[in-house]
Design an enzyme around this catalytic site. Structure first.
Site, PDB file in Angstrom:
ATOM      1  N   GLY A 192       5.606 -11.819   7.004  1.00 10.67           N
ATOM      2  CA  GLY A 192       4.782 -12.760   6.243  1.00 10.67           C
ATOM      3  C   GLY A 192       4.267 -12.113   4.977  1.00 10.67           C
ATOM      4  CB  ALA A 229      -0.068  -2.276   2.600  1.00 10.49           C
ATOM      5  CE  LYS A 283       9.767  -8.597   2.484  1.00 11.28           C
ATOM      6  NZ  LYS A 283       8.925  -7.637   1.790  1.00 11.28           N
ATOM      7  CG  ASP A 338       7.214 -10.981   3.262  1.00 10.26           C
ATOM      8  OD1 ASP A 338       6.537 -10.451   2.364  1.00 10.26           O
ATOM      9  OD2 ASP A 338       7.642 -10.353   4.244  1.00 10.26           O
ATOM     10  NE  ARG A 344       6.933  -0.141  -1.214  1.00  8.54           N
ATOM     11  CZ  ARG A 344       6.603   0.359  -0.049  1.00  8.54           C
ATOM     12  NH1 ARG A 344       6.406   1.657   0.076  1.00  8.54           N
ATOM     13  NH2 ARG A 344       6.486  -0.389   1.024  1.00  8.54           N
ATOM     14  CG  ASN A 345      12.303  -4.041  -2.123  1.00  9.51           C
ATOM     15  OD1 ASN A 345      13.276  -3.327  -1.932  1.00  9.51           O
ATOM     16  ND2 ASN A 345      11.286  -4.120  -1.264  1.00  9.51           N
TER      17      ASN A 345
HETATM   18  N1  LIG Z   1       3.567  -2.137   2.224  1.00  7.94           N
HETATM   19  C1  LIG Z   1       3.541  -3.398   2.613  1.00  7.94           C
HETATM   20  O1  LIG Z   1       2.872  -4.229   2.003  1.00  7.94           O
HETATM   21  C2  LIG Z   1       4.319  -3.833   3.833  1.00  7.94           C
HETATM   22  C3  LIG Z   1       4.038  -5.082   4.340  1.00  7.94           C
HETATM   23  C4  LIG Z   1       4.690  -5.500   5.483  1.00  7.94           C
HETATM   24  C5  LIG Z   1       5.633  -4.676   6.065  1.00  7.94           C
HETATM   25  N2  LIG Z   1       5.925  -3.471   5.538  1.00  7.94           N
HETATM   26  C6  LIG Z   1       6.952  -2.661   6.205  1.00  7.94           C
HETATM   27  O2  LIG Z   1       6.336  -1.624   6.960  1.00  7.94           O
HETATM   28  C7  LIG Z   1       7.200  -0.482   6.966  1.00  7.94           C
HETATM   29  C8  LIG Z   1       6.422   0.691   6.414  1.00  7.94           C
HETATM   30  O3  LIG Z   1       6.141   0.411   5.065  1.00  7.94           O
HETATM   31  P1  LIG Z   1       4.994   1.101   4.252  1.00  7.94           P
HETATM   32  O4  LIG Z   1       4.663   0.212   3.142  1.00  7.94           O
HETATM   33  O5  LIG Z   1       3.930   1.546   5.164  1.00  7.94           O
HETATM   34  O6  LIG Z   1       5.779   2.374   3.676  1.00  7.94           O
HETATM   35  P2  LIG Z   1       5.234   3.820   3.355  1.00  7.94           P
HETATM   36  O7  LIG Z   1       6.295   4.466   2.550  1.00  7.94           O
HETATM   37  O8  LIG Z   1       3.845   3.799   2.819  1.00  7.94           O
HETATM   38  O9  LIG Z   1       5.182   4.527   4.803  1.00  7.94           O
HETATM   39  C9  LIG Z   1       6.382   4.740   5.493  1.00  7.94           C
HETATM   40  C10 LIG Z   1       6.126   5.346   6.857  1.00  7.94           C
HETATM   41  O10 LIG Z   1       7.408   5.654   7.421  1.00  7.94           O
HETATM   42  C11 LIG Z   1       7.507   7.068   7.642  1.00  7.94           C
HETATM   43  N3  LIG Z   1       8.858   7.510   7.299  1.00  7.94           N
HETATM   44  C12 LIG Z   1       9.505   7.345   6.120  1.00  7.94           C
HETATM   45  N4  LIG Z   1      10.743   7.906   6.190  1.00  7.94           N
HETATM   46  C13 LIG Z   1      10.857   8.433   7.431  1.00  7.94           C
HETATM   47  C14 LIG Z   1      11.876   9.142   8.096  1.00  7.94           C
HETATM   48  N5  LIG Z   1      13.048   9.400   7.508  1.00  7.94           N
HETATM   49  N6  LIG Z   1      11.651   9.543   9.376  1.00  7.94           N
HETATM   50  C15 LIG Z   1      10.470   9.258   9.993  1.00  7.94           C
HETATM   51  N7  LIG Z   1       9.455   8.578   9.398  1.00  7.94           N
HETATM   52  C16 LIG Z   1       9.657   8.175   8.135  1.00  7.94           C
HETATM   53  C17 LIG Z   1       6.467   7.697   6.722  1.00  7.94           C
HETATM   54  O11 LIG Z   1       6.088   8.953   7.227  1.00  7.94           O
HETATM   55  C18 LIG Z   1       5.341   6.660   6.784  1.00  7.94           C
HETATM   56  O12 LIG Z   1       4.601   6.816   7.971  1.00  7.94           O
HETATM   57  C19 LIG Z   1       8.393  -0.834   6.076  1.00  7.94           C
HETATM   58  O13 LIG Z   1       9.504  -1.187   6.870  1.00  7.94           O
HETATM   59  C20 LIG Z   1       7.893  -2.002   5.251  1.00  7.94           C
HETATM   60  O14 LIG Z   1       8.900  -2.886   4.836  1.00  7.94           O
HETATM   61  C21 LIG Z   1       5.264  -3.020   4.446  1.00  7.94           C
END
Ligand SMILES: NC(=O)c1ccc[n+]([C@@H]2O[C@H](COP(=O)([O-])OP(=O)(O)OC[C@H]3O[C@@H](n4cnc5c(N)ncnc54)[C@H](O)[C@@H]3O)[C@@H](O)[C@H]2O)c1
Length: 348
Positions: free
Chosen positions: A144, A148, A199, A257, A266-267
């Site tokens: 959705g 963050a 998305k 979303d 970021r995308n």
């Molecule tokens: N940022 C947002 O607004 C948002 C919203 C909804 C969903 N998401 C999803 O949540 C997930 C995390 O996103 P984020 O924004 O927190 O990203 P981020 O880059 O801030 O954090 C990524 C997390 O994944 C871990 N990580 C990255 N590469 C890794 C690897 N090779 N091995 C093990 N751990 C690894 C990092 O240590 C960190 O804990 C993504 O799939 C993203 O699409 C993000």
């Protein structure tokens, strides 16, 4: 008090702490070996470096070596790891996850199996666990329009919890809801999980339109809106081909979303760079240097394979997906001319 352990102390993992703390849960946040600098900053009393928002009060922090401790007695485990790291972290945390009542999933992506078949993330996770003789608890796919930083800062946010067992989605939708974090429950795990990574792919194309505006000084809002409509159509078609409900693509995980990701994610930022005229690899390298993971880049190739393998009848129809794949591969000289045939309706 229910205990929730969030795996991944990046933007989303730390942001999700806010609603669950507010909803009265005991919240533990585990950082991977890549997150030490993030936890250092939080422990030093600074805002979280990714969200720029202070971590919710009362969250217990765990370093990568403290995984077992973090998982001990957890009722819910959340996977908030970038999709590329999900299989590895799943294997490390498998025993603790298996003992929980549910696993929530904020990660977005596709995952190839050993034979190269592309799976949706929950199916891939269940297969990884099954190969180790472990059955995962119900998976709740979370998606959705949730940026963050806004979620962390208690700005009004609506999200969807998708679980094959509707009553499980409904239970957590009740138990984690706050005045600022509203949760819809759905049984459409497939639909939610298709929209989530798709998305990201389509947001790259939305960014291209904004990048064209930056480059030329001329708004490309019409192109951006047509791209948006095309993207929703393709997400809906792919979802339905794989068994999703048609309405999911038109709700929070699809339209919702895509809108938020096309505004500021970021995308989209990566797409802006392409629209401005940067080379695909050069733009990606710069994003990586800035610690900006562009999940749509690995997702687009996997999405193309998913269509070829599981919905071959849609290969021609998914023309925006194909166009983004070519953009990302660096095969395109003029992004605008490249997008036009994918987005504008063909002559009758
Ligand atoms: N940022 C947002 O607004 C948002 C919203 C909804 C969903 N998401 C999803 O949540 C997930 C995390 O996103 P984020 O924004 O927190 O990203 P981020 O880059 O801030 O954090 C990524 C997390 O994944 C871990 N990580 C990255 N590469 C890794 C690897 N090779 N091995 C093990 N751990 C690894 C990092 O240590 C960190 O804990 C993504 O799939 C993203 O699409 C993000």
């Amino acid at each position: 008090m229910s205990v929730i352990t969030i795996l991944g102390a990046g933007a989303m993992g730390s942001a999700l702490c806010t609603p669950v703390v507010d909803a009265g849960w005991e919240v533990r946040l585990w950082g991977t070996w890549l997150d030490d600098h993030l936890l250092d900053a939080v422990e030093a009393g600074q805002p979280h470096p990714r969200t720029k928002v202070p971590l919710a009060e009362g969250v217990k922090l765990y370093r990568s070596a403290q995984l077992d401790e973090a998982l001990e007695g957890a009722d819910v485990v959340v996977m908030a790891i970038a999709s590329v790291g999900v299989p590895g972290v799943l294997e490390l945390a498998l025993d603790g996850i298996a003992k929980a009542d549910a696993m929530w999933l904020t990660s977005k992506g596709f995952c190839p199996d050993e034979d190269g078949r592309i799976q949706l993330l929950p199916d891939a996770m269940r297969a990884i666990a099954a190969a180790k003789g472990v059955e995962l608890p119900p998976i709740v796919a979370i998606a959705g329009p949730v940026k963050a930083n806004e979620c962390a800062g208690r700005e009004p946010t609506a999200t969807i919890f998708g679980c094959k067992e509707l009553e499980v989605a409904q239970k957590y939708a009740r138990e984690a809801r706050t005045d600022r974090y509203a949760i819809e429950a759905s049984d459409d795990e497939v639909g939610v999980e298709i929209c989530a990574p798709m998305k990201n792919v389509y947001a790259i194309a939305l960014g291209v339109a904004d990048g064209l505006e930056e480059k030329t000084g001329v708004p490309h809002h019409n192109l951006k809106a047509a791209t948006f409509a095309r993207a929703v159509r393709e997400m809906s078609l792919l979802g339905q081909a794989l068994g999703a409900r048609p309405e999911t693509a038109f709700g929070l995980p699809g339209v919702g979303d895509l809108e938020v990701t096309g505004l500021s994610g970021r995308n989209k930022v990566y797409g802006v760079r392409l629209g401005r005229g940067e080379q695909a690899q050069e733009a990606l390298d710069e994003m990586t240097r800035l610690e900006q993971t562009v999940e749509g880049v690995p997702a687009v190739g996997l999405a193309v394979q998913l269509v070829e393998q599981s919905a071959p009848e849609l290969v021609e129809e998914m023309r925006l997906l194909k166009a983004v794949a070519q953009l990302v591969a660096g095969d395109v000289e003029d992004p605008q001319e490249h997008l036009i045939p994918a987005v504008l309706p063909a002559r009758p």
